[in-house]
Design a protein around this motif. Sequence first.
Motif, PDB file in Angstrom:
ATOM      1  N   ALA A 166      37.167  47.015  -5.597  1.00 24.55           N
ATOM      2  CA  ALA A 166      37.243  45.581  -5.304  1.00 24.55           C
ATOM      3  C   ALA A 166      36.221  44.785  -6.111  1.00 24.55           C
ATOM      4  CB  ALA A 166      37.045  45.346  -3.813  1.00 24.55           C
ATOM      5  N   SER A 167      35.082  45.377  -6.374  1.00 27.10           N
ATOM      6  CA  SER A 167      34.057  44.693  -7.168  1.00 27.10           C
ATOM      7  C   SER A 167      34.500  44.519  -8.616  1.00 27.10           C
ATOM      8  CB  SER A 167      32.747  45.476  -7.130  1.00 27.10           C
ATOM      9  OG  SER A 167      32.228  45.516  -5.831  1.00 27.10           O
ATOM     10  N   ILE A 168      35.227  45.497  -9.137  1.00 25.56           N
ATOM     11  CA  ILE A 168      35.677  45.444 -10.527  1.00 25.56           C
ATOM     12  C   ILE A 168      36.969  44.645 -10.665  1.00 25.56           C
ATOM     13  CG2 ILE A 168      36.537  46.840 -12.455  1.00 25.56           C
ATOM     14  CD1 ILE A 168      34.614  49.057 -11.458  1.00 25.56           C
ATOM     15  N   GLU A 169      37.953  44.966  -9.844  1.00 25.22           N
ATOM     16  CA  GLU A 169      39.280  44.367  -9.963  1.00 25.22           C
ATOM     17  C   GLU A 169      39.457  43.130  -9.102  1.00 25.22           C
ATOM     18  OE1 GLU A 169      42.009  47.435  -8.908  1.00 25.22           O
ATOM     19  OE2 GLU A 169      41.335  48.778 -10.499  1.00 25.22           O
ATOM     20  N   GLY A 170      38.556  42.918  -8.155  1.00 31.63           N
ATOM     21  CA  GLY A 170      38.731  41.840  -7.190  1.00 31.63           C
ATOM     22  C   GLY A 170      39.560  42.329  -6.029  1.00 31.63           C
ATOM     23  N   GLY A 171      39.565  41.597  -4.976  1.00 30.73           N
ATOM     24  CA  GLY A 171      40.365  41.976  -3.829  1.00 30.73           C
ATOM     25  C   GLY A 171      39.516  42.274  -2.615  1.00 30.73           C
ATOM     26  N   ARG A 172      40.191  42.734  -1.590  1.00 30.93           N
ATOM     27  CA  ARG A 172      39.552  42.960  -0.310  1.00 30.93           C
ATOM     28  C   ARG A 172      39.439  44.440  -0.011  1.00 30.93           C
ATOM     29  NH1 ARG A 172      39.326  38.102   2.189  1.00 30.93           N
ATOM     30  NH2 ARG A 172      39.495  38.624   4.379  1.00 30.93           N
ATOM     31  N   VAL A 173      38.487  44.759   0.879  1.00 32.43           N
ATOM     32  CA  VAL A 173      38.201  46.119   1.310  1.00 32.43           C
ATOM     33  C   VAL A 173      38.379  46.151   2.827  1.00 32.43           C
ATOM     34  CG1 VAL A 173      36.373  47.838   1.490  1.00 32.43           C
ATOM     35  CG2 VAL A 173      36.563  46.455  -0.558  1.00 32.43           C
ATOM     36  N   THR A 174      38.839  47.273   3.360  1.00 37.86           N
ATOM     37  CA  THR A 174      38.947  47.426   4.808  1.00 37.86           C
ATOM     38  C   THR A 174      37.755  48.222   5.310  1.00 37.86           C
ATOM     39  OG1 THR A 174      41.360  47.406   4.686  1.00 37.86           O
ATOM     40  CG2 THR A 174      40.379  48.257   6.708  1.00 37.86           C
ATOM     41  N   ALA A 175      36.984  47.599   6.200  1.00 41.73           N
ATOM     42  CA  ALA A 175      35.821  48.252   6.796  1.00 41.73           C
ATOM     43  C   ALA A 175      36.277  49.301   7.800  1.00 41.73           C
ATOM     44  CB  ALA A 175      34.937  47.223   7.493  1.00 41.73           C
ATOM     45  N   LEU A 176      35.364  50.168   8.210  1.00 43.64           N
ATOM     46  CA  LEU A 176      35.696  51.193   9.205  1.00 43.64           C
ATOM     47  C   LEU A 176      36.229  50.583  10.489  1.00 43.64           C
ATOM     48  CD1 LEU A 176      32.704  53.661   8.813  1.00 43.64           C
ATOM     49  CD2 LEU A 176      34.976  53.801   7.809  1.00 43.64           C
ATOM     50  N   CYS A 177      35.725  49.395  10.839  1.00 40.61           N
ATOM     51  CA  CYS A 177      36.144  48.732  12.078  1.00 40.61           C
ATOM     52  C   CYS A 177      37.489  48.030  11.930  1.00 40.61           C
ATOM     53  CB  CYS A 177      35.083  47.727  12.520  1.00 40.61           C
ATOM     54  SG  CYS A 177      34.919  46.311  11.401  1.00 40.61           S
ATOM     55  N   GLY A 178      38.023  47.980  10.706  1.00 37.49           N
ATOM     56  CA  GLY A 178      39.313  47.336  10.470  1.00 37.49           C
ATOM     57  C   GLY A 178      39.198  45.942   9.874  1.00 37.49           C
ATOM     58  N   TYR A 179      37.998  45.388   9.807  1.00 34.13           N
ATOM     59  CA  TYR A 179      37.795  44.051   9.243  1.00 34.13           C
ATOM     60  C   TYR A 179      37.997  44.107   7.728  1.00 34.13           C
ATOM     61  CZ  TYR A 179      35.638  39.555   8.313  1.00 34.13           C
ATOM     62  OH  TYR A 179      35.388  38.272   7.900  1.00 34.13           O
ATOM     63  N   ARG A 180      38.749  43.147   7.173  1.00 30.39           N
ATOM     64  CA  ARG A 180      39.003  43.090   5.725  1.00 30.39           C
ATOM     65  C   ARG A 180      38.078  42.055   5.118  1.00 30.39           C
ATOM     66  NH1 ARG A 180      42.536  45.689   3.058  1.00 30.39           N
ATOM     67  NH2 ARG A 180      43.093  43.949   1.743  1.00 30.39           N
ATOM     68  N   PHE A 181      37.441  42.427   3.989  1.00 30.40           N
ATOM     69  CA  PHE A 181      36.475  41.534   3.366  1.00 30.40           C
ATOM     70  C   PHE A 181      36.414  41.725   1.866  1.00 30.40           C
ATOM     71  CE2 PHE A 181      34.266  45.440   4.280  1.00 30.40           C
ATOM     72  CZ  PHE A 181      33.449  45.647   3.186  1.00 30.40           C
ATOM     73  N   GLU A 182      35.844  40.727   1.183  1.00 27.76           N
ATOM     74  CA  GLU A 182      35.574  40.819  -0.246  1.00 27.76           C
ATOM     75  C   GLU A 182      34.093  41.164  -0.396  1.00 27.76           C
ATOM     76  OE1 GLU A 182      36.820  37.378  -2.439  1.00 27.76           O
ATOM     77  OE2 GLU A 182      38.605  37.179  -1.200  1.00 27.76           O
ATOM     78  N   PRO A 183      33.756  42.228  -1.113  1.00 29.09           N
ATOM     79  CA  PRO A 183      32.358  42.630  -1.251  1.00 29.09           C
ATOM     80  C   PRO A 183      31.601  41.748  -2.240  1.00 29.09           C
ATOM     81  CG  PRO A 183      33.751  44.125  -2.469  1.00 29.09           C
ATOM     82  CD  PRO A 183      34.658  43.175  -1.753  1.00 29.09           C
ATOM     83  N   VAL A 184      31.125  40.598  -1.756  1.00 29.75           N
ATOM     84  CA  VAL A 184      30.467  39.643  -2.645  1.00 29.75           C
ATOM     85  C   VAL A 184      29.065  39.243  -2.185  1.00 29.75           C
ATOM     86  CG1 VAL A 184      32.610  38.682  -3.549  1.00 29.75           C
ATOM     87  CG2 VAL A 184      31.595  37.709  -1.488  1.00 29.75           C
ATOM     88  N   ARG A 185      28.639  39.641  -0.987  1.00 35.16           N
ATOM     89  CA  ARG A 185      27.319  39.248  -0.499  1.00 35.16           C
ATOM     90  C   ARG A 185      26.399  40.456  -0.385  1.00 35.16           C
ATOM     91  NH1 ARG A 185      28.091  35.521   4.743  1.00 35.16           N
ATOM     92  NH2 ARG A 185      28.590  37.542   5.567  1.00 35.16           N
ATOM     93  N   ASP A 186      25.100  40.200  -0.362  1.00 33.19           N
ATOM     94  CA  ASP A 186      24.096  41.245  -0.207  1.00 33.19           C
ATOM     95  C   ASP A 186      24.085  41.719   1.243  1.00 33.19           C
ATOM     96  OD1 ASP A 186      21.918  42.906  -0.185  1.00 33.19           O
ATOM     97  OD2 ASP A 186      20.455  41.346  -0.663  1.00 33.19           O
ATOM     98  N   PRO A 187      24.528  42.953   1.511  1.00 34.06           N
ATOM     99  CA  PRO A 187      24.624  43.423   2.896  1.00 34.06           C
ATOM    100  C   PRO A 187      23.278  43.595   3.575  1.00 34.06           C
ATOM    101  CG  PRO A 187      25.051  45.203   1.382  1.00 34.06           C
ATOM    102  CD  PRO A 187      24.959  43.953   0.559  1.00 34.06           C
ATOM    103  N   GLN A 188      22.204  43.698   2.806  1.00 37.20           N
ATOM    104  CA  GLN A 188      20.888  43.886   3.409  1.00 37.20           C
ATOM    105  C   GLN A 188      20.397  42.641   4.121  1.00 37.20           C
ATOM    106  OE1 GLN A 188      18.498  45.344   0.183  1.00 37.20           O
ATOM    107  NE2 GLN A 188      19.327  47.404   0.362  1.00 37.20           N
ATOM    108  N   ARG A 189      21.046  41.523   3.904  1.00 39.01           N
ATOM    109  CA  ARG A 189      20.652  40.269   4.550  1.00 39.01           C
ATOM    110  C   ARG A 189      21.281  40.097   5.929  1.00 39.01           C
ATOM    111  NH1 ARG A 189      22.539  35.979   0.648  1.00 39.01           N
ATOM    112  NH2 ARG A 189      22.245  34.769   2.518  1.00 39.01           N
ATOM    113  N   PHE A 190      22.133  41.038   6.355  1.00 36.00           N
ATOM    114  CA  PHE A 190      22.875  40.895   7.599  1.00 36.00           C
ATOM    115  C   PHE A 190      22.728  42.133   8.471  1.00 36.00           C
ATOM    116  CE2 PHE A 190      24.859  38.472   4.259  1.00 36.00           C
ATOM    117  CZ  PHE A 190      25.024  37.225   4.848  1.00 36.00           C
TER     118      PHE A 190
END
Length: 74
Positions: A33-57
């Motif tokens: 998704a980072s290279i091609e764009g698009g969304r990712v499905t998290a383990l919990c089922g939530y779909r997201f675009e990996p664009v933010r720094d996860p260490q801030r949350f």
Amino acid sequence: MSSTQIAPETTHGSTDEGNDFAHYARHEEIVRASIEGGRVTALCGYRFEPVRDPQRFPVCPKCKELVELAEQLG
């Protein structure tokens, strides 16, 4: 069994449920998704675009629970 790495990632914005957390997803999906764009499905089922720094949350409680359960099962 696959040697898949799990890495936390989050979505852009804060209007949808789940945006306030860092989520766990398959490393391969995050890279794709980072290279091609698009969304990712998290383990919990939530779909997201990996664009933010996860260490801030904080980590998503559902994802964290699923990771801990998987670790217990081996």
